[in-house]
Design a protein around this motif. Structure first.
Motif, short mmCIF file in Angstrom:
data_model
loop_
_atom_site.label_atom_id
_atom_site.label_comp_id
_atom_site.label_asym_id
_atom_site.label_seq_id
_atom_site.Cartn_x
_atom_site.Cartn_y
_atom_site.Cartn_z
N VAL A 98 0.86 -1.18 0.00
CA VAL A 98 0.00 0.00 0.00
C VAL A 98 0.90 1.23 0.00
CG1 VAL A 98 -1.73 1.32 1.27
CG2 VAL A 98 -1.88 -1.18 1.18
N VAL A 99 0.71 2.10 -0.98
CA VAL A 99 1.55 3.28 -1.14
C VAL A 99 0.83 4.54 -0.66
CG1 VAL A 99 2.71 4.77 -2.83
CG2 VAL A 99 2.84 2.30 -3.04
N ASP A 100 -0.46 4.63 -0.93
CA ASP A 100 -1.20 5.83 -0.55
C ASP A 100 -2.66 5.47 -0.35
OD1 ASP A 100 -1.67 8.46 0.08
OD2 ASP A 100 -1.61 9.21 -1.96
N LEU A 101 -3.33 6.26 0.47
CA LEU A 101 -4.73 6.04 0.78
C LEU A 101 -5.33 7.38 1.15
CD1 LEU A 101 -7.00 3.96 1.27
CD2 LEU A 101 -6.14 3.69 3.59
N ALA A 102 -6.22 7.90 0.33
CA ALA A 102 -6.76 9.23 0.55
C ALA A 102 -8.21 9.31 0.12
CB ALA A 102 -5.93 10.28 -0.20
N HIS A 103 -8.98 10.16 0.80
CA HIS A 103 -10.36 10.40 0.40
C HIS A 103 -10.38 11.30 -0.84
CE1 HIS A 103 -12.60 8.39 3.45
NE2 HIS A 103 -11.97 9.01 4.43
N LYS A 104 -11.24 10.96 -1.78
CA LYS A 104 -11.43 11.75 -3.00
C LYS A 104 -12.93 11.99 -3.17
CE LYS A 104 -7.11 12.00 -4.25
NZ LYS A 104 -6.59 11.36 -5.46
N PRO A 105 -13.46 13.06 -2.56
CA PRO A 105 -14.91 13.28 -2.59
C PRO A 105 -15.51 13.36 -3.98
CG PRO A 105 -13.82 14.73 -1.00
CD PRO A 105 -12.74 14.08 -1.78
N HIS A 106 -14.71 13.73 -4.99
CA HIS A 106 -15.26 13.91 -6.34
C HIS A 106 -15.32 12.61 -7.14
CE1 HIS A 106 -15.33 18.17 -5.66
NE2 HIS A 106 -14.02 18.22 -5.46
N LEU A 107 -14.74 11.54 -6.64
CA LEU A 107 -14.82 10.27 -7.36
C LEU A 107 -16.24 9.72 -7.32
CD1 LEU A 107 -11.59 8.32 -6.30
CD2 LEU A 107 -12.12 9.26 -8.54
N GLY A 108 -16.64 9.08 -8.39
CA GLY A 108 -17.96 8.45 -8.40
C GLY A 108 -18.03 7.28 -7.44
N ALA A 163 -14.05 15.67 -11.03
CA ALA A 163 -15.35 15.23 -11.52
C ALA A 163 -15.37 15.18 -13.04
CB ALA A 163 -16.44 16.16 -11.01
N LEU A 164 -16.03 14.16 -13.57
CA LEU A 164 -16.27 14.04 -15.01
C LEU A 164 -17.75 14.31 -15.28
CD1 LEU A 164 -14.24 10.79 -15.73
CD2 LEU A 164 -13.66 13.08 -16.52
N ALA A 165 -18.03 14.88 -16.42
CA ALA A 165 -19.42 15.11 -16.79
C ALA A 165 -20.08 13.78 -17.14
CB ALA A 165 -19.50 16.06 -17.98
#
Length: 378
Positions: A31-41, A279-281
């Motif tokens: 495991v290299v990184d672990l972060a919250h990404k609110p804009h991910l689907g 975010a993607l449309a």
């Protein structure tokens, strides 16, 4: 690793540096990184500096947005970054769960050479986040891990964590224990939590509340009566669906599938969005009978399939999109199962202009074949 993105309140005064190893039969991952990404689907697992989902991405989404969210540990989608190959199986679940809980308690994810603690874990977990099943191929996984463990600091503590090992595997681990190493047997979520807190350097205050726990498996009398009522209602509905005829059921298969086309300004923007969580449309794609027309341009980043029905669904693709998608994590040649409400993201390596693929959708014994037709200019 930005541990504060996961939780700020439980961060210890001096953050521990913890390496979380994910041993597999093909090699050793980390495991290299672990972060919250609110804009991910939805939650996603990728390699380093890569926007493409790993083969375990759908399972990781179910773990984070399902059980961990029920635990209160996942307020938004997460991005897990792994170094090394994790192709299939479920033995990655336990080390990834430990990584989430270790970071939740304020530790920093680190490389083996820099770590105060090294957690080596293998095994699956159930819906209540309890380690389950017997760990497999432990000796082979230990062999793949020897080189990395040799690079540890002399004062680093190494914990080998798993549930219910066979006697031979237990003996193999005990032989491989380095100075300062230990074997930790995990028999439930409480033991997972205890190891995560110890690795993170958290000291439990005498007056602190118990950590949040996943739902218990037991059912009360009222829950049993409600379940019986649902079973009876389901049986009645099933009988009515049979009377409605096979053709009606077949039409219901694709009616429970939602398809969205995710777009950005251009191909570079597609890659950037996948890597950063921007975010993607999302534009709905209509199912017109047995045909699905999809604009395929440089702005087409992905297709998002969502099971909007109440039954488990399987989607599959033929080989017509070979070269345009990431084959290792696609339903091409091996259907992917979507539970109710689950999503699958089909990411395009290049726009599949002019191609027509056969999409199969199956649920409750019925199957429907649809034509995905990609139109546009490169």
């Amino acid at each position: 690793m930005r541990a504060t993105e996961i939780d700020e309140d439980s961060k210890p005064k001096r953050a521990r540096r913890v390496a979380v190893l994910v041993p597999t039969t093909g090699g050793l991952a980390r495991v290299v990184d672990l972060a919250h990404k609110p804009h991910l689907g939805q939650s996603i697992a990728t390699g380093i500096d890569d926007f493409r989902p790993l083969p375990i991405a759908e399972g990781y989404h179910r773990l984070v947005d399902g059980a961990l969210k029920a635990l209160g540990d996942s307020p938004s989608p997460c991005h897990l970054v792994i170094e090394g190959a994790v192709d299939d199986g479920r033995s990655w679940e336990l080390p990834v769960l430990l990584a989430h809980r270790i970071v939740r308690h304020g530790a920093e994810i680190a490389a083996v050479e820099d770590a105060d603690w090294i957690v080596w874990a293998t095994g699956s977990v159930d819906g209540a986040l309890n380690p389950t099943g017997e760990a497999r191929y432990v000796g082979e996984k230990l062999g793949h891990s020897a080189g990395a463990l040799a690079r540890r600091r002399a004062d680093a503590i190494v914990a080998f964590a798993l549930a219910d090992p066979a006697e031979a595997d237990r003996a193999a681990i005990e032989r491989a224990l380095p100075p300062g190493g230990r074997l930790v047997l995990l028999d439930g979520f409480e033991s997972v939590e205890a190891l995560a807190r110890e690795a993170a350097g958290v000291v439990e205050p005498a007056t602190s509340p118990a950590p949040p726990r996943p739902p218990r498996r037991g059912m009360g009398r009222v829950a049993v009566l409600v379940l019986l009522a649902l079973i009876v209602a389901g049986a009645i509905a099933f009988g009515l669906s049979i009377l409605a005829g096979k053709g009606e059921r077949e039409r219901d298969v694709s009616a429970s599938l939602s398809i969205e086309r995710l777009t950005a300004a251009d191909r570079a923007a597609c890659v950037e969005a996948q890597m950063t969580g921007a975010a993607l449309a999302a534009r709905p794609v209509a199912i017109d009978g047995a045909r699905i027309g999809v604009p395929a341009t440089q702005a087409t980043c992905a297709l998002r399939f969502t099971n909007t029905g109440a039954a488990v669904m399987a989607i599959g693709l033929d080989s017509a999109l070979a070269g345009s998608i990431i084959e290792g994590d696609s339903p091409m040649g091996r259907p992917i199962t979507l539970s109710p409400g689950a999503r699958y993201l089909l990411v395009f390596r290049a726009p599949p202009v002019g191609r027509t693929a056969r999409l199969t959708v199956a649920a409750e014994g019925a199957e429907e074949a649809l034509a995905l037709e990609f139109e546009g200019t490169p």
